[in-house]
Design an enzyme around this catalytic site. Structure first.
Site, PDB file in Angstrom:
ATOM      1  N   ASN A  24      -2.634  13.090   3.518  1.00 15.95           N
ATOM      2  CA  ASN A  24      -3.072  14.078   4.419  1.00 15.95           C
ATOM      3  C   ASN A  24      -2.213  13.807   6.360  1.00 15.95           C
ATOM      4  OD1 ASN A  24      -4.669  14.628   2.728  1.00 15.95           O
ATOM      5  ND2 ASN A  24      -6.318  12.436   2.608  1.00 15.95           N
ATOM      6  N   TYR A  72      -7.179  17.182  -2.311  1.00 11.88           N
ATOM      7  CA  TYR A  72      -5.920  17.515  -0.887  1.00 11.88           C
ATOM      8  C   TYR A  72      -4.809  17.637  -2.408  1.00 11.88           C
ATOM      9  CZ  TYR A  72      -4.978  12.982  -1.374  1.00 11.88           C
ATOM     10  OH  TYR A  72      -5.075  11.487  -1.627  1.00 11.88           O
ATOM     11  N   HIS A  89       0.952  -1.475  -0.148  1.00 15.93           N
ATOM     12  CA  HIS A  89      -0.089  -0.094   0.177  1.00 15.93           C
ATOM     13  C   HIS A  89       0.714   1.361  -0.041  1.00 15.93           C
ATOM     14  CE1 HIS A  89      -4.195   2.414   1.265  1.00 15.93           C
ATOM     15  NE2 HIS A  89      -2.862   3.314   0.749  1.00 15.93           N
ATOM     16  N   CYS A  90       0.458   1.545  -1.116  1.00 16.42           N
ATOM     17  CA  CYS A  90       2.136   3.049  -1.537  1.00 16.42           C
ATOM     18  C   CYS A  90       1.264   3.597  -2.421  1.00 16.42           C
ATOM     19  CB  CYS A  90       3.028   2.642  -1.502  1.00 16.42           C
ATOM     20  SG  CYS A  90       4.047   2.148  -2.769  1.00 16.42           S
ATOM     21  N   HIS A  91       2.078   4.621  -3.012  1.00 19.32           N
ATOM     22  CA  HIS A  91       1.710   5.744  -4.068  1.00 19.32           C
ATOM     23  C   HIS A  91       2.774   6.082  -4.694  1.00 19.32           C
ATOM     24  CE1 HIS A  91      -2.125   5.234  -1.795  1.00 19.32           C
ATOM     25  NE2 HIS A  91      -1.787   5.937  -0.505  1.00 19.32           N
ATOM     26  N   HIS A 106      -6.057   0.012   6.002  1.00 18.79           N
ATOM     27  CA  HIS A 106      -6.041   1.068   7.225  1.00 18.79           C
ATOM     28  C   HIS A 106      -6.742   0.105   8.856  1.00 18.79           C
ATOM     29  CE1 HIS A 106      -3.959   3.092   4.574  1.00 18.79           C
ATOM     30  NE2 HIS A 106      -4.825   3.547   4.099  1.00 18.79           N
ATOM     31  N   ASP A 154       2.648   3.155   2.881  1.00 20.01           N
ATOM     32  CA  ASP A 154       1.481   4.361   2.778  1.00 20.01           C
ATOM     33  C   ASP A 154       2.458   5.464   2.471  1.00 20.01           C
ATOM     34  OD1 ASP A 154      -0.461   5.310   2.255  1.00 20.01           O
ATOM     35  OD2 ASP A 154      -1.688   6.006   3.845  1.00 20.01           O
ATOM     36  N   ARG A 204     -10.590   0.056  -6.675  1.00 20.72           N
ATOM     37  CA  ARG A 204     -10.946   0.813  -5.241  1.00 20.72           C
ATOM     38  C   ARG A 204     -11.560   1.742  -4.789  1.00 20.72           C
ATOM     39  NH1 ARG A 204      -6.537   5.355  -2.059  1.00 20.72           N
ATOM     40  NH2 ARG A 204      -6.813   4.262   0.100  1.00 20.72           N
TER      41      ARG A 204
HETATM   42  C1  0GY Z   1      -4.100   6.851   1.766  1.00 19.75           C
HETATM   43  C2  0GY Z   1      -4.713   7.353   2.467  1.00 19.75           C
HETATM   44  C3  0GY Z   1      -5.856   8.690   2.591  1.00 19.75           C
HETATM   45  C4  0GY Z   1      -6.175   8.893   0.980  1.00 19.75           C
HETATM   46  C5  0GY Z   1      -6.036   8.477  -0.077  1.00 19.75           C
HETATM   47  O1  0GY Z   1      -7.472   7.859  -1.552  1.00 19.75           O
HETATM   48  C6  0GY Z   1      -6.835   8.934  -1.209  1.00 19.75           C
HETATM   49  O2  0GY Z   1      -6.829   9.837  -1.825  1.00 19.75           O
HETATM   50  O3  0GY Z   1      -6.270   6.689   0.245  1.00 19.75           O
HETATM   51  C7  0GY Z   1      -6.354   9.420   3.524  1.00 19.75           C
HETATM   52  O4  0GY Z   1      -6.070  10.832   3.203  1.00 19.75           O
HETATM   53  O5  0GY Z   1      -7.259   8.926   4.557  1.00 19.75           O
HETATM   54  O6  0GY Z   1      -4.440   5.341   1.990  1.00 19.75           O
HETATM   55  O7  0GY Z   1      -3.542   7.082   1.086  1.00 19.75           O
END
Ligand code: 0GY
Length: 289
Positions: A249, A45, A27-29, A177, A244, A120
């Site tokens: 955020n 955001y 789980h990362c971006h 989470h 993550d 998702r």
């Molecule tokens: C995460 C958590 C957050 C953001 C998102 O889709 C998203 O923007 O999941 C968060 O703000 O808690 O898993 O990245």
């Protein structure tokens, strides 16, 4: 204007814990770079640019060699930044996409070719409108033949309403989470008991990351580790973990990713539990097909 996110930790520590070969950050971006992959106009955001190159360097430092990128709401249903990263990864990276309700079969197949293995849905107040439940049902029916799963990200207060819907879906479900329960409210709290009840159904999986999101005590997240360790002990074959990064955020105490890795010594305290969490489980869900 949307709120600007804080930058990720500038110099994460090297973990003391050494991770098994093939360990996966599930789980990362990647975000942006905005000049190349603009953020969605409807986002709530604006993240910092977080590139595949930086993530790869971080993973090398942490001892992680595989990655699951999860599409975040700031990029909406434009999965291009994620697909670009997967294409550079030499097979070491898979993805979870967000898609429009009217996505075509050809587009779904193209996502599969691009390394996507799930979609998702968000039900989180600070991320904007909840996913439409009819669309969720429709899309899950369409991804089932692809062997994909659905990742559901919800605030704990949605659990009661969502549980019957989720139970009715024809796919494997992965909960983000730890269900975002309030870590200060103890293992007996109704939301956590509902999460455990869902997990009794073998189609459900849960991510035991997000200690920094569910904690109320702050670092080193002792209150949250109790939940992660409990889930790993109960459901060793259906848990996933991730950093993550770059921690969208998070408003204060930006996590040190090395310290998050070291929490694993308490979350999955035996070599067998760690191997399942970081290697076997992600392999089954993301690299079986
Ligand atoms: C995460 C958590 C957050 C953001 C998102 O889709 C998203 O923007 O999941 C968060 O703000 O808690 O898993 O990245």
């Amino acid at each position: 204007m949307t709120a600007q996110n804080l930058p990720y930790h500038p110099n994460p520590s090297s973990p003391k814990l050494s991770l098994p070969e093939g360990a996966c950050d599930a789980h990362c971006h990647v975000f942006g770079p905005a000049a190349q992959f603009p953020f969605a106009p409807e986002r709530t955001y604006t993240p910092v640019d977080a590139t595949w190159a930086t993530l790869t360097e971080l993973h090398a430092k942490l001892g992680l060699s595989r990655t699951v990128l999860v599409q975040a709401s700031c990029h909406g249903t434009d999965n291009s930044a994620m697909l670009d990263a997967i294409a550079r990864s030499n097979g070491t990276c898979r993805g979870v996409a967000m898609v429009r309700r009217d996505i075509t079969d050809a587009e779904l197949h193209a996502l599969h070719e691009g390394g996507v293995r799930g979609i998702r849905f968000n039900f989180v107040t600070h991320l904007g409108q909840d996913a439409d439940l009819d669309a969720v049902r429709e899309l899950c029916a369409r991804i089932a033949p692809l062997g994909w799963h659905a990742v559901v990200h919800f605030d704990a207060n949605r659990l009661e309403t969502l549980a019957p819907v989720l139970k009715s879906l024809p796919v494997t479900l992965v909960i983000d989470h730890m269900g975002r329960v309030d870590a200060s409210a103890g293992l007996e709290q109704p939301a956590y008991q509902m999460l455990l009840d869902l997990m009794e159904d073998p189609r459900f999986w849960v991510k035991v990351c997000g200690a920094e999101r569910i904690t109320r005590a702050g670092p080193p997240y002792d209150d949250a580790v109790v939940f992660a360790a409990d889930l790993v002990a109960r459901f060793p074959d259906r848990v996933l973990w991730g950093t993550d990064w770059p921690h969208p955020n998070i408003k204060k105490d930006m996590p040190d990713d090395g310290a998050l890795v070291d929490l694993l010594a308490r979350i999955a305290p035996t070599p067998d539990a760690l191997e399942k969490l970081l290697v076997d489980n992600p392999t089954r869900l993301y690299w079986a097909q």
